[in-house]
Design an enzyme around this catalytic site. Structure first.
Site, short mmCIF file in Angstrom:
data_model
loop_
_atom_site.label_atom_id
_atom_site.label_comp_id
_atom_site.label_asym_id
_atom_site.label_seq_id
_atom_site.Cartn_x
_atom_site.Cartn_y
_atom_site.Cartn_z
CG ASP A 82 32.03 36.62 36.70
OD1 ASP A 82 30.85 37.12 36.08
OD2 ASP A 82 32.30 37.07 37.87
CB SER A 129 28.91 41.17 37.35
OG SER A 129 29.82 40.31 36.88
CD GLN A 172 28.34 38.62 34.09
OE1 GLN A 172 28.86 38.77 33.43
NE2 GLN A 172 28.41 37.77 35.28
#
Length: 310
Positions: free
Chosen positions: A225, A247, A297
């Site tokens: 991430d 996110s 993502q």
């Protein structure tokens, strides 16, 4: 000069730091708790780090499967921003246990509210003769590149730096994260210049992680991430100011075994940004050219133009 034993001790201590970010207390065979004392709030962020929640959720799921089943994919949704005021409870649903594949559902909650869900699939090793993969991009190796911490310290030496930026950099450096990141293009990474939405980073855990394959996957989920969503900001350079970023979902496919305490290349690119969202895709490569992971993502990005100086 330090001897080998002290160097090994330092490496083990750094490895223990990152493991502490993923430590869970087992309350029940299917319920796990993360202490709020270990939840990391990045500088400038409203919420705790999403990668930590992904990593902890995978730790919880891994604790409910047999030793010979390893994660091959996970699909996550961030429902609410987490904070460091309350612990996180992870509830694991043992959806299916098969001979080759097993499935788990994980729900993370804080203060009685769901903040995150994850579907994870595990499988046993299955030797097959058929195999292929893309070729690893040809980029400069990590040895002669500067880390993000080194680049920030170099920026502090600039006499023209403002007090506000200096304070922000010092706060960033004080976080002392046990992850080493070396960007191949620092100017693009920090948006000093306008560049295409593509970046290459060398990453690894700062300490020794041990031999547990599942733990390496959990740490990799945590690391995946870092900086991925920022790839979508590069075409705007410094012409846009970030109002809000977070996110929305996160997906990982694990292709081949790897070690997170060895250098891996994180290749990231963004095919689209607009309507307050950005989509980013990543591939993680071992130094020998083996494709270790693929990542996808989508996140919220709300920007505003920076007023031009007259």
């Amino acid at each position: 000069m330090s001897d080998g034993s002290s160097s090994q001790t330092d490496s083990n201590l750094k490895g223990e730091v990152i493991r502490s970010f993923l430590t869970l207390e087992n309350l029940d065979p299917n319920i796990f708790r993360a202490s709020n004392e270990n939840l990391w709030h990045p500088q400038g962020s409203r919420f705790i780090f999403g990668g930590q929640v992904v990593g902890q959720a995978l730790v919880a799921a891994c604790n409910t499967v047999s030793h010979d089943h390893h994660a091959h994919s996970l699909h996550c949704y961030f429902l609410r921003g987490g904070n460091s005021n309350w612990p996180i409870l992870y509830h694991v649903d043992r959806t299916r246990d098969g001979e080759t594949y097993s499935s788990r559902s994980v729900k993370a909650s804080q203060d009685g509210k769901a903040i995150f869900t994850m579907q994870t699939s595990f499988k046993k090793d299955e030797p097959q003769g058929y195999h292929f993969q893309m070729e690893m991009p040809q980029v400069e190796g990590p040895d002669n590149l500067m880390s993000t911490d080194e680049l920030l310290r170099l920026r502090l030496e600039n006499k023209g730096i403002s007090d506000r930026e200096k304070e922000f950099i010092n706060r960033m450096l004080s976080q002392n994260l046990p992850i080493i990141i070396r960007p191949c293009d620092p100017e693009g990474y920090y948006r000093v210049k306008i560049s295409e939405p593509k970046r290459f980073l060398w990453m690894k855990a700062a300490g020794h992680i041990g031999e547990d394959t599942k733990l390496h996957q959990c740490v990799a989920a945590y690391m995946s991430d870092f900086s991925l969503l920022g790839t979508a900001l590069q075409p705007g350079g410094m012409n846009y100011r970030i109002n809000f970023m977070t996110s929305l979902d996160h997906t990982i496919w694990f292709h081949n075994p790897f070690r997170v305490d060895e250098w891996m290349l994180y290749e990231a690119f963004s095919p689209h940004a607009g309507n307050g969202k950005a989509f980013c895709h990543g591939r993680v490569w071992k130094q020998d050219g083996t494709l270790a992971m693929s990542v996808a993502q989508e996140g919220v990005i709300r920007l505003e133009p920076v007023a031009a100086k007259l």
